[in-house]
Enzyme design. Structure first.
Site, mmCIF file in Angstrom:
data_model
loop_
_atom_site.group_PDB
_atom_site.id
_atom_site.type_symbol
_atom_site.label_atom_id
_atom_site.label_comp_id
_atom_site.label_asym_id
_atom_site.label_seq_id
_atom_site.Cartn_x
_atom_site.Cartn_y
_atom_site.Cartn_z
ATOM 1 C CB SER A 149 -0.972 -0.059 1.185
ATOM 2 O OG SER A 149 -1.990 0.903 1.052
ATOM 3 C CG ASP A 243 -7.208 -1.986 -3.893
ATOM 4 O OD1 ASP A 243 -7.575 -0.807 -3.769
ATOM 5 O OD2 ASP A 243 -6.136 -2.410 -3.433
ATOM 6 C CG HIS A 273 -6.070 -1.804 0.032
ATOM 7 N ND1 HIS A 273 -5.181 -1.517 -0.983
ATOM 8 C CD2 HIS A 273 -5.560 -1.244 1.149
ATOM 9 C CE1 HIS A 273 -4.180 -0.814 -0.496
ATOM 10 N NE2 HIS A 273 -4.384 -0.637 0.790
#
Length: 307
Positions: A149, A243, A273
């Protein structure tokens, strides 16, 4: 989007368990409130460290890091955690880093970069670059960059910044990274209301990085903003299909291959995610984590099994 069809029962159970600690509206809390519920969620999913993994907290030229090893590693992974640039630290991804160490046999250096909004860009980028350069000098091993991320964003930015200067970096493995300066790719609309991360959440986390306008054309915060993708290390990007960030990974790999480099995009169907925390309870997440560790191990050996 019919997520009841795309997401399986195991993953829905993980989503519900996550919401018990980190509700969907957590982004509306103040920063300390968000950190409190995020830390609670990380503790709820914490799996501990494999027995043979040893650790030591170190100072990497002013940046706190945690070093993991098992035996006598000859490769080093430098890992940056996710958390929207405002959450997480050495404990939030401790078990992830320990398992990467155990499964690859490589040393792992986890970076405790300073967080927003107390510290705005480029502090996080600078901390990660400092940690990479420290690991390079301290261990003199070939290095694989990795992160999830926000951490994937930071390690990609470092890869762009040090290309041509560092001969130690063998590759990068980026896990559902945010890479673009704006959410214009199709996945941002297609999965605008995805479970675990919405397009509005992404906008919030990107915006909080700056005390003022976002700089244009600056790959130190948005690697897809670079105008040159040549000579980057071999890259594997793993994304979750459900996502908004999915197409950041696709476009990044396309940019690298178009510039003559090696890049592989692995898109995990039915996953969302943040699924790293589901690797102990969701079969799809467990399988993906295996692909992640295999990618790290392969790049560390100078192998490219994606042709």
């Amino acid at each position: 989007m019919d997520y009841s069809r795309l997401i399986d029962a195991e993953t829905w159970a993980f989503i519900r368990q996550t919401a018990e600690s980190y509700p969907d509206d957590a982004v509306t809390l103040d920063i300390e409130g968000q950190r409190r519920v995020y830390d609670s969620m990380c503790r709820a999913f914490y799996r501990g460290r494999p027995d043979r993994v040893e650790t030591e907290d170190r100072d990497a030229n002013g940046v706190p890091v945690r070093v993991y090893w098992a035996g006598h590693p000859t490769r080093t992974v430098v890992y940056a955690h996710g958390g929207g640039f405002i959450l997480g630290g050495l404990d939030s991804h401790d078990d992830v880093c320990a398992e990467i160490c155990a499964q690859t046999g490589y040393r792992v250096v986890a970076v405790d970069y300073r967080l927003c909004p107390e510290h705005c860009h480029p502090v996080q980028f600078n901390d990660c670059r400092t940690a990479v350069e420290w690991a390079e000098a301290e261990f003199r091993d070939p290095i694989v960059l990795a992160g999830d991320s926000a951490g994937g964003n930071l390690m990609a930015a470092v890869a762009h910044a040090v290309r041509g200067r560092s001969k130690s970096i063998l590759g990068q493995v980026l896990i559902y990274p945010v890479l673009a300066a704006s959410g214009e790719a199709p996945s941002y609309a297609e999965h605008a209301e995805a479970p675990m991360l919405t397009a509005a959440d992404v906008e919030f986390y990107q915006g909080i990085r700056f005390d003022g306008p976002r700089p244009a054309g600056d790959p130190t915060w948005a690697p897809l903003s670079d105008n040159d993708f040549a000579n980057l290390p071999p890259t594997v990007v793993i994304t979750a299909d459900c996502d908004p960030l999915r197409d950041d990974g696709r476009m990044y790999c396309e940019a690298i291959t178009s510039a003559g480099g090696r890049a592989a995009w692995i898109n995990e169907e039915g996953l969302i995610h943040g699924y790293l925390r589901a690797r102990g309870s969701v079969t799809r997440a467990q399988d993906s984590f295996e692909r992640i560790t295999v990618a790290i191990e392969a790049l560390g050996q100078g192998l490219w099994p994606y042709d």
